[in-house]
Enzyme design. Structure first.
Site, mmCIF file in Angstrom:
data_model
loop_
_atom_site.group_PDB
_atom_site.id
_atom_site.type_symbol
_atom_site.label_atom_id
_atom_site.label_comp_id
_atom_site.label_asym_id
_atom_site.label_seq_id
_atom_site.Cartn_x
_atom_site.Cartn_y
_atom_site.Cartn_z
ATOM 1 N N GLY A 139 -5.433 3.844 0.224
ATOM 2 C CA GLY A 139 -4.187 3.148 0.589
ATOM 3 C C GLY A 139 -3.521 3.817 1.783
ATOM 4 N N GLY A 153 -1.112 1.918 4.032
ATOM 5 C CA GLY A 153 0.109 1.383 3.421
ATOM 6 C C GLY A 153 1.353 2.171 3.803
ATOM 7 N N GLN A 154 2.478 1.777 3.207
ATOM 8 C CA GLN A 154 3.772 2.373 3.574
ATOM 9 C C GLN A 154 3.788 3.890 3.356
ATOM 10 O OE1 GLN A 154 7.065 1.599 0.975
ATOM 11 N NE2 GLN A 154 8.611 2.028 2.527
ATOM 12 N N ASP A 188 -13.063 0.042 -0.912
ATOM 13 C CA ASP A 188 -12.526 -0.960 -1.831
ATOM 14 C C ASP A 188 -12.438 -0.289 -3.203
ATOM 15 O OD1 ASP A 188 -12.033 -2.977 -3.588
ATOM 16 O OD2 ASP A 188 -13.702 -4.258 -2.954
ATOM 17 N N TYR A 229 2.770 -5.566 -12.441
ATOM 18 C CA TYR A 229 2.767 -4.281 -11.726
ATOM 19 C C TYR A 229 3.179 -3.148 -12.674
ATOM 20 C CZ TYR A 229 4.396 -0.778 -8.292
ATOM 21 O OH TYR A 229 4.606 0.366 -7.568
ATOM 22 N N LYS A 277 1.111 0.097 -14.022
ATOM 23 C CA LYS A 277 1.576 1.473 -13.780
ATOM 24 C C LYS A 277 1.663 2.276 -15.088
ATOM 25 C CE LYS A 277 1.530 1.823 -9.466
ATOM 26 N NZ LYS A 277 0.637 2.816 -8.863
HETATM 27 C C1 AKB Z 1 8.196 -2.177 -5.684
HETATM 28 O O1 AKB Z 1 9.318 -2.635 -5.386
HETATM 29 O O2 AKB Z 1 7.319 -2.837 -6.212
HETATM 30 C C2 AKB Z 1 7.938 -0.714 -5.405
HETATM 31 C C3 AKB Z 1 8.228 0.141 -6.600
HETATM 32 C C4 AKB Z 1 9.615 0.363 -7.039
HETATM 33 O O3 AKB Z 1 7.328 0.665 -7.181
HETATM 34 N N1 AKB Z 1 8.707 -0.287 -4.288
#
Ligand code: AKB
Length: 316
Positions: free
Chosen positions: A8, A11-12, A53, A143, A147
């Protein structure tokens, strides 16, 4: 930690972490890995770059073998907003990605793996203020589910296989170098760009939405300090709360108005409001402070000043 792979890396967080690691260690031994996003000139000119990947174990394994990797910073992930638009993609990249990295770590007996988690592990039933490290983890986003899984898997590999896996629960990260890709906290980055470019911004969460946030230099510091921490001091491994500041969208706009008085911010909440409402307003990071000396440097005012300085030069 001699040969480091950063997934990654386009990425940011990855783009800035890679450059920082290359300053700190031998730059030829910090391998940046990306997949979809085009690598920046800076990333390509400061050390090796490979396409990886993370959903394919072989793809990770090939680079680990080729560069004799002993440490992985695994940052490749789909964020919350994109994850709600495409939950299947988030599941694949985040859960399979974590699993593949951990399996490669186990097979090659890697020295250390860092996998950032997020405040997205919390959900509507979690206490919202000063959220403890140990609390209810019942996220309502894909998400968040990925996590929580990543944290549990990392802890499992530590206790089962002795693999040294570590991670922090990041709040929203604000930075001027690379735009974030599809998170709920992206408004806190976009607002600075729009304030400089158009002196107006339409924010996708309500004015009174308060979330924990962190400026990029602190985020990089958190990852590197945790990676280097003495393991004998760690009681937690993959699930450290790390806080820096908390503010509402309205307070953020106000901090920008101190520098750009004509700046106007409107609020038009969309589907991301519900995600933001399910997350904490502030978090208790005393475990990180006690176990590896976590301490952020930036508050809202210091961050706004630095962001506006950097972006005015960049967007000239
Ligand atoms: C998001 O907004 O999905 C991320 C995070 C808080 O993990 N920046």
């Amino acid at each position: 930690m001699e040969n480091i792979l950063v997934t990654g890396a386009t990425g940011q967080i990855g783009s800035e972490l890679t450059v920082e690691l290359r300053k700190k260690y031998d730059s030829e031994k910090v391998i940046a890995a990306g997949h979809k996003r085009k690598p920046s000139e800076k990333l390509l000119s400061t050390g090796p770059f490979e396409y990886v990947d993370v959903t394919q174990k072989d793809s990770i394994e090939k680079v680990v073998r080729e560069y004799n990797i002993d440490t992985i910073y695994h940052l490749a992930a789909i964020l919350s907003a994109v994850g709600e638009q495409n939950p299947q993609l988030a599941f694949n990249v985040n859960i399979l990605g974590d699993y593949n990295v951990l399996e490669v770590g186990r097979k090659y007996k890697l020295e250390r793996i860092i996998i950032p988690s997020s405040i997205a592990v919390f959900g509507p039933e979690t206490p919202k203020d000063n959220t403890p490290n140990e609390t209810v983890l019942r996220p309502t986003t894909m998400y968040g589910i990925t996590k929580v899984t990543g944290e549990l898997l990392g802890n499992y590999y530590f206790y089962k296989y002795g693999l040294d896996v570590r991670g922090v629960r990041f709040p929203g990260i604000i930075s001027s170098e690379t735009l974030p890709g599809g998170g709920t906290t992206d408004y806190a980055v976009e607002i600075y760009y729009e304030a400089i470019k158009h002196k107006r911004y339409t924010c996708f969460v309500r004015e009174d939405t308060v979330l924990p946030m962190m400026y990029m230099p602190d985020a990089i510091k958190a990852l590197i300090t945790l990676a280097e921490a003495d393991i004998s001091r760690l009681k937690h491994h993959c699930d450290f709360n790390v806080g820096a500041m908390s503010f509402s969208a309205g307070e953020l706009a106000e901090s920008i108005r101190k520098h750009i008085p004509e700046f106007v911010c409107e609020y038009k909440p969309d589907y991301r409001q519900k995600i933001a409402d399910s997350w904490p307003r502030s978090i208790d990071d005393s475990a990180a402070r006690e176990e590896w000396g976590w301490k952020p440097d930036y508050d809202l005012e210091a961050m706004t000043e630095d962001m506006l300085n950097k972006l005015s030069k960049k967007l000239k």
